[in-house]
Design a protein around this motif. Structure first.
Motif, short mmCIF file in Angstrom:
data_model
loop_
_atom_site.label_atom_id
_atom_site.label_comp_id
_atom_site.label_asym_id
_atom_site.label_seq_id
_atom_site.Cartn_x
_atom_site.Cartn_y
_atom_site.Cartn_z
N VAL A 1 -31.55 20.40 -41.16
CA VAL A 1 -31.74 21.84 -41.31
C VAL A 1 -30.69 22.41 -42.27
O VAL A 1 -30.99 23.32 -43.06
CB VAL A 1 -31.68 22.54 -39.93
CG1 VAL A 1 -31.59 24.05 -40.08
CG2 VAL A 1 -32.90 22.17 -39.12
N ASP A 2 -29.48 21.88 -42.23
CA ASP A 2 -28.45 22.30 -43.18
C ASP A 2 -28.91 22.00 -44.62
O ASP A 2 -28.72 22.82 -45.53
CB ASP A 2 -27.14 21.56 -42.91
CG ASP A 2 -26.46 22.02 -41.62
OD1 ASP A 2 -26.80 23.11 -41.13
OD2 ASP A 2 -25.60 21.27 -41.12
N GLU B 1 -29.73 24.59 -47.81
CA GLU B 1 -29.08 24.41 -49.11
C GLU B 1 -30.10 24.28 -50.24
O GLU B 1 -29.93 24.88 -51.31
CB GLU B 1 -28.18 23.18 -49.06
CG GLU B 1 -27.40 22.94 -50.34
CD GLU B 1 -26.49 21.73 -50.25
OE1 GLU B 1 -25.81 21.43 -51.24
OE2 GLU B 1 -26.47 21.08 -49.18
N LYS B 2 -31.18 23.53 -49.99
CA LYS B 2 -32.19 23.34 -51.02
C LYS B 2 -32.99 24.61 -51.30
O LYS B 2 -33.33 24.91 -52.44
CB LYS B 2 -33.15 22.22 -50.59
CG LYS B 2 -32.57 20.83 -50.60
CD LYS B 2 -33.61 19.82 -50.13
CE LYS B 2 -33.02 18.42 -50.09
NZ LYS B 2 -34.02 17.43 -49.57
N PHE C 1 -32.63 31.09 -45.01
CA PHE C 1 -32.16 30.90 -43.64
C PHE C 1 -33.05 29.85 -42.96
O PHE C 1 -34.27 30.03 -42.85
CB PHE C 1 -32.25 32.22 -42.87
CG PHE C 1 -31.85 32.14 -41.43
CD1 PHE C 1 -30.53 32.20 -41.04
CD2 PHE C 1 -32.81 32.00 -40.43
CE1 PHE C 1 -30.15 32.14 -39.71
CE2 PHE C 1 -32.46 31.94 -39.10
CZ PHE C 1 -31.12 32.01 -38.73
N ALA C 2 -32.45 28.76 -42.50
CA ALA C 2 -33.18 27.69 -41.83
C ALA C 2 -32.72 27.58 -40.39
O ALA C 2 -31.56 27.86 -40.07
CB ALA C 2 -32.97 26.36 -42.55
N TYR C 3 -33.64 27.18 -39.52
CA TYR C 3 -33.27 27.09 -38.11
C TYR C 3 -34.04 25.97 -37.41
O TYR C 3 -35.11 25.55 -37.83
CB TYR C 3 -33.49 28.43 -37.39
CG TYR C 3 -34.91 28.94 -37.40
CD1 TYR C 3 -35.76 28.76 -36.31
CD2 TYR C 3 -35.41 29.64 -38.49
CE1 TYR C 3 -37.05 29.25 -36.30
CE2 TYR C 3 -36.71 30.13 -38.50
CZ TYR C 3 -37.53 29.93 -37.41
OH TYR C 3 -38.81 30.40 -37.41
N LEU C 4 -33.45 25.51 -36.31
CA LEU C 4 -34.02 24.43 -35.50
C LEU C 4 -34.24 24.97 -34.09
O LEU C 4 -33.35 25.60 -33.51
CB LEU C 4 -33.06 23.25 -35.46
CG LEU C 4 -33.50 21.99 -34.71
CD1 LEU C 4 -34.69 21.33 -35.40
CD2 LEU C 4 -32.34 21.00 -34.62
N THR C 5 -35.43 24.74 -33.55
CA THR C 5 -35.73 25.21 -32.21
C THR C 5 -36.08 24.03 -31.30
O THR C 5 -36.62 23.02 -31.76
CB THR C 5 -36.92 26.20 -32.21
OG1 THR C 5 -38.10 25.51 -32.63
CG2 THR C 5 -36.65 27.35 -33.13
N ALA C 6 -35.77 24.18 -30.03
CA ALA C 6 -36.09 23.17 -29.03
C ALA C 6 -37.04 23.79 -28.01
O ALA C 6 -36.84 24.93 -27.58
CB ALA C 6 -34.83 22.67 -28.33
N THR D 1 -28.66 26.97 -36.66
CA THR D 1 -29.03 27.78 -37.82
C THR D 1 -28.19 27.37 -39.02
O THR D 1 -27.08 26.84 -38.87
CB THR D 1 -28.83 29.29 -37.56
OG1 THR D 1 -27.44 29.55 -37.34
CG2 THR D 1 -29.63 29.75 -36.35
N ALA D 2 -28.73 27.62 -40.20
CA ALA D 2 -28.00 27.32 -41.43
C ALA D 2 -28.36 28.38 -42.47
O ALA D 2 -29.51 28.83 -42.54
CB ALA D 2 -28.35 25.93 -41.94
N HIS D 3 -27.38 28.77 -43.27
CA HIS D 3 -27.56 29.86 -44.23
C HIS D 3 -27.44 29.36 -45.67
O HIS D 3 -26.41 28.78 -46.04
CB HIS D 3 -26.53 30.97 -44.00
CG HIS D 3 -26.65 31.64 -42.67
ND1 HIS D 3 -26.33 31.01 -41.48
CD2 HIS D 3 -27.06 32.89 -42.35
CE1 HIS D 3 -26.53 31.86 -40.48
NE2 HIS D 3 -26.98 33.00 -40.97
N GLY D 4 -28.49 29.60 -46.46
CA GLY D 4 -28.42 29.34 -47.89
C GLY D 4 -27.84 30.56 -48.60
O GLY D 4 -27.49 31.56 -47.97
#
Length: 287
Positions: A109-110, A114-115, A119-124, A135-138
């Motif tokens: 997700v990171d 970056e690519k 804003f990218a996120y992972l859910t369970a 969560t990860a922020h571009g």
């Protein structure tokens, strides 16, 4: 509807709930304690009187519950106010860090953030809800009111719809037992319309969210379904409408999301195999 302070409890804790699920065997004292914890979160801290009125219990009963939780370290007292303690950070971090989905998916997700620069996120996916676990922020990220530990809206978010599309009918119906709340004017609140969209998502393998949860935000989601397993979560990518133009939103970014989904699923499959077992094609030195 279930009061917010009872959210997450076995369904028969509230007499207002009326569905076809069978009640679970539970301990009433534990139910009360969990109700107090959820109430303190909903109230952002409270005194004995405020908590008792909110829960509809006696002040002496509320005081005993709070005193027990203070003694156990899960609630802290500040003057006449009670708040959830930092001990929940330890518990939450333990749950997240010991999740195989987090261990495998966070780094992917990171890379997605970056690519894409968004804003990218992972859910369970849990038993009754889905939660954001990373969560990860571009560079151009605009966070859509989503943080680690927060429940995601299953019927309006891209990640939520991606997971729903892959669930068995019975499990999906249980998760959607409550009315489909309207988040924005674009939220799908008609069950037949949602069923049609989930069918499309199931066929295409990608879910779209067009200002359905947060005005001005578009999102793309894909479910994570390891080989031979059920859906465990989803990966999502969000950005402002001004940057996610139609072609970029519908054609370019989905390929990045699907690539991330694929990497996570492959890693799941590799982790679940015995590298020395007959028929395994994993190199012996892979681990």
């Amino acid at each position: 509807m279930t009061p917010e302070y009872l959210s997450g409890l076995p369904y028969h804790c509230s007499s207002s709930m009326n569905d076809n699920r069978q009640p679970l065997d539970t301990v009433e004292a534990v139910e009360r304690a969990v109700g107090v914890i959820n109430a303190l979160k909903a109230l952002d801290g409270a005194g004995v009187t405020e908590l008792a009125e909110y829960l509809g219990m006696s002040k002496s009963g509320a005081y005993k519950q709070l005193s027990t939780l203070v003694k156990s370290g899960f609630v802290a007292k500040h003057g006449n106010e009670y708040r959830l303690s930092y001990r929940f950070l330890l518990m939450g971090e333990y749950v997240k860090s010991n999740s195989q989905l987090y261990q495998i998916g966070a780094v992917e997700v990171d890379k997605l953030a970056e690519k894409s620069n968004y804003f990218a996120y992972l859910t369970a996916l849990g038993q009754d809800h889905a939660y954001c676990i990373h969560t990860a922020h571009g560079e151009d990220a605009v966070a859509p009111n989503l943080s680690v530990g927060k429940q995601i809206s299953l019927h309006s978010s891209a990640a939520g719809k991606a997971m729903l599309a892959e669930l068995p009918d019975e499990q999906r119906s249980a998760l959607l037992s409550q009315p489909l709340a309207s988040k924005t004017e674009n939220t799908i609140t008609d069950r037949d319309a949602l069923a049609d969209e989930l069918e499309t998502i199931r066929n295409e393998g990608i879910a779209f969210e067009d200002e359905e949860t947060v005005p001005g935000i578009r999102s793309i989601g894909a479910s994570i379904v390891p080989e031979g397993d059920a859906v465990v979560g989803a990966v999502g990518l969000s950005g402002p409408v001004s940057l996610l133009s139609d072609d970029h939103f519908r054609e370019e970014l989905p390929s990045l999301v699907l690539q991330t989904k694929n990497f996570i699923e492959v890693k799941f499959s590799l982790e679940s195999r015995d590298p020395l077992a007959e028929g395994s094609h994993i190199p012996r030195d892979f681990y």
